[in-house]
Design a protein around this motif. Structure first.
Motif, PDB file in Angstrom:
ATOM      1  N   ASP A  28      -3.098   1.441  12.355  1.00 20.79           N
ATOM      2  CA  ASP A  28      -3.607   1.164  11.161  1.00 20.79           C
ATOM      3  C   ASP A  28      -4.436  -0.418  10.984  1.00 20.79           C
ATOM      4  O   ASP A  28      -5.072  -0.276  10.174  1.00 20.79           O
ATOM      5  CB  ASP A  28      -2.837   1.837   9.942  1.00 20.79           C
ATOM      6  N   HIS A  29      -3.689  -0.840  10.594  1.00 19.99           N
ATOM      7  CA  HIS A  29      -3.612  -2.421  10.438  1.00 19.99           C
ATOM      8  C   HIS A  29      -4.674  -2.787  11.400  1.00 19.99           C
ATOM      9  O   HIS A  29      -5.838  -4.181  10.751  1.00 19.99           O
ATOM     10  CB  HIS A  29      -2.200  -3.208  10.655  1.00 19.99           C
ATOM     11  N   ALA A  30      -5.297  -2.594  12.476  1.00 21.65           N
ATOM     12  CA  ALA A  30      -5.510  -2.991  13.971  1.00 21.65           C
ATOM     13  C   ALA A  30      -7.313  -2.544  12.941  1.00 21.65           C
ATOM     14  O   ALA A  30      -8.019  -3.106  13.444  1.00 21.65           O
ATOM     15  CB  ALA A  30      -5.692  -2.103  14.890  1.00 21.65           C
ATOM     16  N   ASP A  31      -7.231  -1.469  12.780  1.00 22.13           N
ATOM     17  CA  ASP A  31      -8.341  -0.768  12.531  1.00 22.13           C
ATOM     18  C   ASP A  31      -9.002  -1.709  10.494  1.00 22.13           C
ATOM     19  O   ASP A  31      -9.990  -1.484  10.607  1.00 22.13           O
ATOM     20  CB  ASP A  31      -7.740   0.253  12.294  1.00 22.13           C
ATOM     21  N   GLU A  32      -8.116  -2.177   9.828  1.00 20.51           N
ATOM     22  CA  GLU A  32      -8.258  -2.296   8.762  1.00 20.51           C
ATOM     23  C   GLU A  32      -9.243  -3.822   8.925  1.00 20.51           C
ATOM     24  O   GLU A  32     -10.122  -4.429   8.253  1.00 20.51           O
ATOM     25  CB  GLU A  32      -7.219  -2.698   7.619  1.00 20.51           C
ATOM     26  N   ALA A  33      -8.727  -4.954  10.599  1.00 22.23           N
ATOM     27  CA  ALA A  33      -9.200  -5.706  10.591  1.00 22.23           C
ATOM     28  C   ALA A  33     -10.283  -5.470  11.553  1.00 22.23           C
ATOM     29  O   ALA A  33     -11.231  -6.688  10.886  1.00 22.23           O
ATOM     30  CB  ALA A  33      -7.801  -6.468  11.293  1.00 22.23           C
ATOM     31  N   GLU A  34     -10.455  -4.710  12.122  1.00 28.43           N
ATOM     32  CA  GLU A  34     -11.902  -4.312  12.596  1.00 28.43           C
ATOM     33  C   GLU A  34     -12.747  -3.984  11.534  1.00 28.43           C
ATOM     34  O   GLU A  34     -13.902  -4.307  11.327  1.00 28.43           O
ATOM     35  CB  GLU A  34     -11.727  -3.435  13.201  1.00 28.43           C
ATOM     36  N   ARG A  35     -12.629  -3.735  10.401  1.00 32.00           N
ATOM     37  CA  ARG A  35     -13.452  -3.125   9.508  1.00 32.00           C
ATOM     38  C   ARG A  35     -13.924  -4.732   8.505  1.00 32.00           C
ATOM     39  O   ARG A  35     -15.105  -4.755   8.320  1.00 32.00           O
ATOM     40  CB  ARG A  35     -12.844  -2.013   8.330  1.00 32.00           C
ATOM     41  N   ARG A  36     -12.533  -5.604   8.344  1.00 32.41           N
ATOM     42  CA  ARG A  36     -12.717  -6.747   7.892  1.00 32.41           C
ATOM     43  C   ARG A  36     -13.812  -7.346   7.960  1.00 32.41           C
ATOM     44  O   ARG A  36     -14.468  -8.040   7.961  1.00 32.41           O
ATOM     45  CB  ARG A  36     -11.129  -7.730   7.069  1.00 32.41           C
ATOM     46  N   PHE A  37     -14.022  -8.141   9.716  1.00 30.52           N
ATOM     47  CA  PHE A  37     -14.021  -8.922  10.602  1.00 30.52           C
ATOM     48  C   PHE A  37     -15.175  -7.834  11.572  1.00 30.52           C
ATOM     49  O   PHE A  37     -13.970  -8.099  12.967  1.00 30.52           O
ATOM     50  CB  PHE A  37     -12.986  -9.378  10.634  1.00 30.52           C
ATOM     51  N   PRO A  38     -15.792  -7.782  11.607  1.00 29.99           N
ATOM     52  CA  PRO A  38     -16.712  -6.809  12.811  1.00 29.99           C
ATOM     53  C   PRO A  38     -17.068  -8.113  13.777  1.00 29.99           C
ATOM     54  O   PRO A  38     -17.127  -9.291  12.942  1.00 29.99           O
ATOM     55  CB  PRO A  38     -18.004  -5.964  11.500  1.00 29.99           C
ATOM     56  N   ASP A  39     -17.289  -7.178  15.208  1.00 22.75           N
ATOM     57  CA  ASP A  39     -17.716  -8.331  16.189  1.00 22.75           C
ATOM     58  C   ASP A  39     -19.157  -8.760  15.815  1.00 22.75           C
ATOM     59  O   ASP A  39     -19.659  -7.943  14.554  1.00 22.75           O
ATOM     60  CB  ASP A  39     -18.233  -7.976  17.540  1.00 22.75           C
ATOM     61  N   GLN A  40     -18.915 -10.530  15.950  1.00 23.63           N
ATOM     62  CA  GLN A  40     -20.777 -11.125  15.762  1.00 23.63           C
ATOM     63  C   GLN A  40     -21.657 -10.854  17.121  1.00 23.63           C
ATOM     64  O   GLN A  40     -22.157 -12.040  17.157  1.00 23.63           O
ATOM     65  CB  GLN A  40     -20.010 -12.440  14.330  1.00 23.63           C
ATOM     66  N   ASP A  41     -21.748 -10.022  17.860  1.00 21.13           N
ATOM     67  CA  ASP A  41     -22.345  -9.667  18.552  1.00 21.13           C
ATOM     68  C   ASP A  41     -23.923  -9.774  18.318  1.00 21.13           C
ATOM     69  O   ASP A  41     -24.049  -9.367  17.543  1.00 21.13           O
ATOM     70  CB  ASP A  41     -21.901  -8.385  19.509  1.00 21.13           C
ATOM     71  N   HIS A  85       0.876  -0.975   0.069  1.00 17.86           N
ATOM     72  CA  HIS A  85       0.212   0.135  -0.004  1.00 17.86           C
ATOM     73  C   HIS A  85       0.742   1.561   0.452  1.00 17.86           C
ATOM     74  O   HIS A  85       1.868   1.292   0.532  1.00 17.86           O
ATOM     75  CB  HIS A  85      -0.553   0.338   1.483  1.00 17.86           C
ATOM     76  N   PRO A  86       0.910   2.306  -1.285  1.00 15.94           N
ATOM     77  CA  PRO A  86       1.768   3.268  -0.837  1.00 15.94           C
ATOM     78  C   PRO A  86       1.640   3.947   0.246  1.00 15.94           C
ATOM     79  O   PRO A  86       2.949   4.506   0.534  1.00 15.94           O
ATOM     80  CB  PRO A  86       1.412   3.974  -2.174  1.00 15.94           C
ATOM     81  N   GLN A  87       0.387   4.145   0.929  1.00 16.88           N
ATOM     82  CA  GLN A  87       0.801   5.065   2.330  1.00 16.88           C
ATOM     83  C   GLN A  87       1.812   4.008   3.012  1.00 16.88           C
ATOM     84  O   GLN A  87       1.956   4.651   4.202  1.00 16.88           O
ATOM     85  CB  GLN A  87      -0.633   5.095   3.133  1.00 16.88           C
ATOM     86  N   GLU A  88       1.572   2.533   3.636  1.00 14.35           N
ATOM     87  CA  GLU A  88       2.058   2.395   4.365  1.00 14.35           C
ATOM     88  C   GLU A  88       3.326   1.801   3.538  1.00 14.35           C
ATOM     89  O   GLU A  88       4.780   2.356   4.840  1.00 14.35           O
ATOM     90  CB  GLU A  88       1.863   0.583   4.546  1.00 14.35           C
ATOM     91  N   LEU A 135       5.385   6.826  14.242  1.00 15.72           N
ATOM     92  CA  LEU A 135       4.749   5.861  13.575  1.00 15.72           C
ATOM     93  C   LEU A 135       4.254   4.620  13.276  1.00 15.72           C
ATOM     94  O   LEU A 135       3.896   4.375  12.718  1.00 15.72           O
ATOM     95  CB  LEU A 135       6.270   6.439  12.086  1.00 15.72           C
ATOM     96  N   SER A 136       5.444   3.879  14.023  1.00 14.39           N
ATOM     97  CA  SER A 136       5.553   2.665  14.173  1.00 14.39           C
ATOM     98  C   SER A 136       3.945   2.133  14.696  1.00 14.39           C
ATOM     99  O   SER A 136       3.440   1.613  14.083  1.00 14.39           O
ATOM    100  CB  SER A 136       6.617   2.321  14.512  1.00 14.39           C
ATOM    101  N   THR A 137       3.894   2.811  15.654  1.00 17.24           N
ATOM    102  CA  THR A 137       2.302   2.624  16.379  1.00 17.24           C
ATOM    103  C   THR A 137       1.261   2.974  15.387  1.00 17.24           C
ATOM    104  O   THR A 137       0.251   2.417  15.594  1.00 17.24           O
ATOM    105  CB  THR A 137       2.241   3.367  18.242  1.00 17.24           C
ATOM    106  N   ARG A 138       1.499   4.193  14.484  1.00 19.57           N
ATOM    107  CA  ARG A 138      -0.003   4.757  13.726  1.00 19.57           C
ATOM    108  C   ARG A 138      -0.097   3.418  12.705  1.00 19.57           C
ATOM    109  O   ARG A 138      -0.875   2.846  12.413  1.00 19.57           O
ATOM    110  CB  ARG A 138       0.567   6.302  13.431  1.00 19.57           C
ATOM    111  N   SER A 139       1.384   3.213  12.617  1.00 23.15           N
ATOM    112  CA  SER A 139       1.141   1.819  11.563  1.00 23.15           C
ATOM    113  C   SER A 139      -0.115   0.295  11.923  1.00 23.15           C
ATOM    114  O   SER A 139      -0.387  -0.394  11.639  1.00 23.15           O
ATOM    115  CB  SER A 139       2.306   1.437  11.087  1.00 23.15           C
ATOM    116  N   ILE A 140       0.828   0.400  13.588  1.00 22.57           N
ATOM    117  CA  ILE A 140      -0.257  -0.845  13.780  1.00 22.57           C
ATOM    118  C   ILE A 140      -1.348  -0.462  14.196  1.00 22.57           C
ATOM    119  O   ILE A 140      -2.425  -1.358  14.040  1.00 22.57           O
ATOM    120  CB  ILE A 140       0.635  -0.985  15.425  1.00 22.57           C
TER     121      ILE A 140
END
Length: 148
Positions: free
Chosen positions: A135-148, A55-58, A128-133
């Motif tokens: 970003d990845h967590a946010d992306e994973a959350e969007r892909r796999f939302p909780d099924q509550d 990804h260009p941003q990463e 910057l490193s923790t910002r990337s982390i």
């Protein structure tokens, strides 16, 4: 000058030289941390390029992190060299029986300044490193939302 006084003066110079050497030890540890983090950035860059999903941003953030770490390494190296110059000035001033106070202040002050700037660069790279982390967590959350 009596032999006892000469030995006492030499011992005092060695004691004074220990302070910059402690700083040199800390700078050496900082260099170890910085190069380890730089290796991690390089590994991550190789990984995402090899997978073909860069990804260009990463990639841009990894490039920025590597540049900041380059700066931190250069600053820490300068701090180490200036610290060695401080210790050498202590010894040469004692051997030549000269007043080298202005050199000592300049070398040690510059070493501390470089060490502080290296730490600041390291803090920026960590942010910057923790910002990337996040970003990845946010992306994973969007892909796999909780099924509550």
């Amino acid at each position: 000058m009596a032999a006892g006084q000469t030995l006492e003066a030499a011992a005092h110079v060695v004691q004074l030289a220990l302070t910059p050497i402690f700083l040199l030890t800390g700078v050496g540890q900082l260099l170890n941390v910085f190069t380890t983090r730089l290796a991690r950035v390089a590994d991550r860059t190789r990984e995402i390029v090899a997978k073909g999903n860069a990804h260009p941003q990463e990639v841009g953030r990894l490039r920025l992190r590597s540049r900041i770490l380059d700066g931190a390494v250069l600053l820490a190296t300068a701090a180490g060299i200036l610290t060695c110059l401080t210790a050498a000035t202590l010894f040469s001033g004692a051997i030549r029986n000269e007043d080298a106070a202005s050199f000592l202040f300049w070398f040690f002050g510059a070493a501390l300044t470089c060490a502080m700037l290296a730490l600041a660069a390291s803090a920026l790279e960590t942010i910057l490193s923790t910002r990337s982390i996040r970003d990845h967590a946010d992306e994973a959350e969007r892909r796999f939302p909780d099924q509550d």
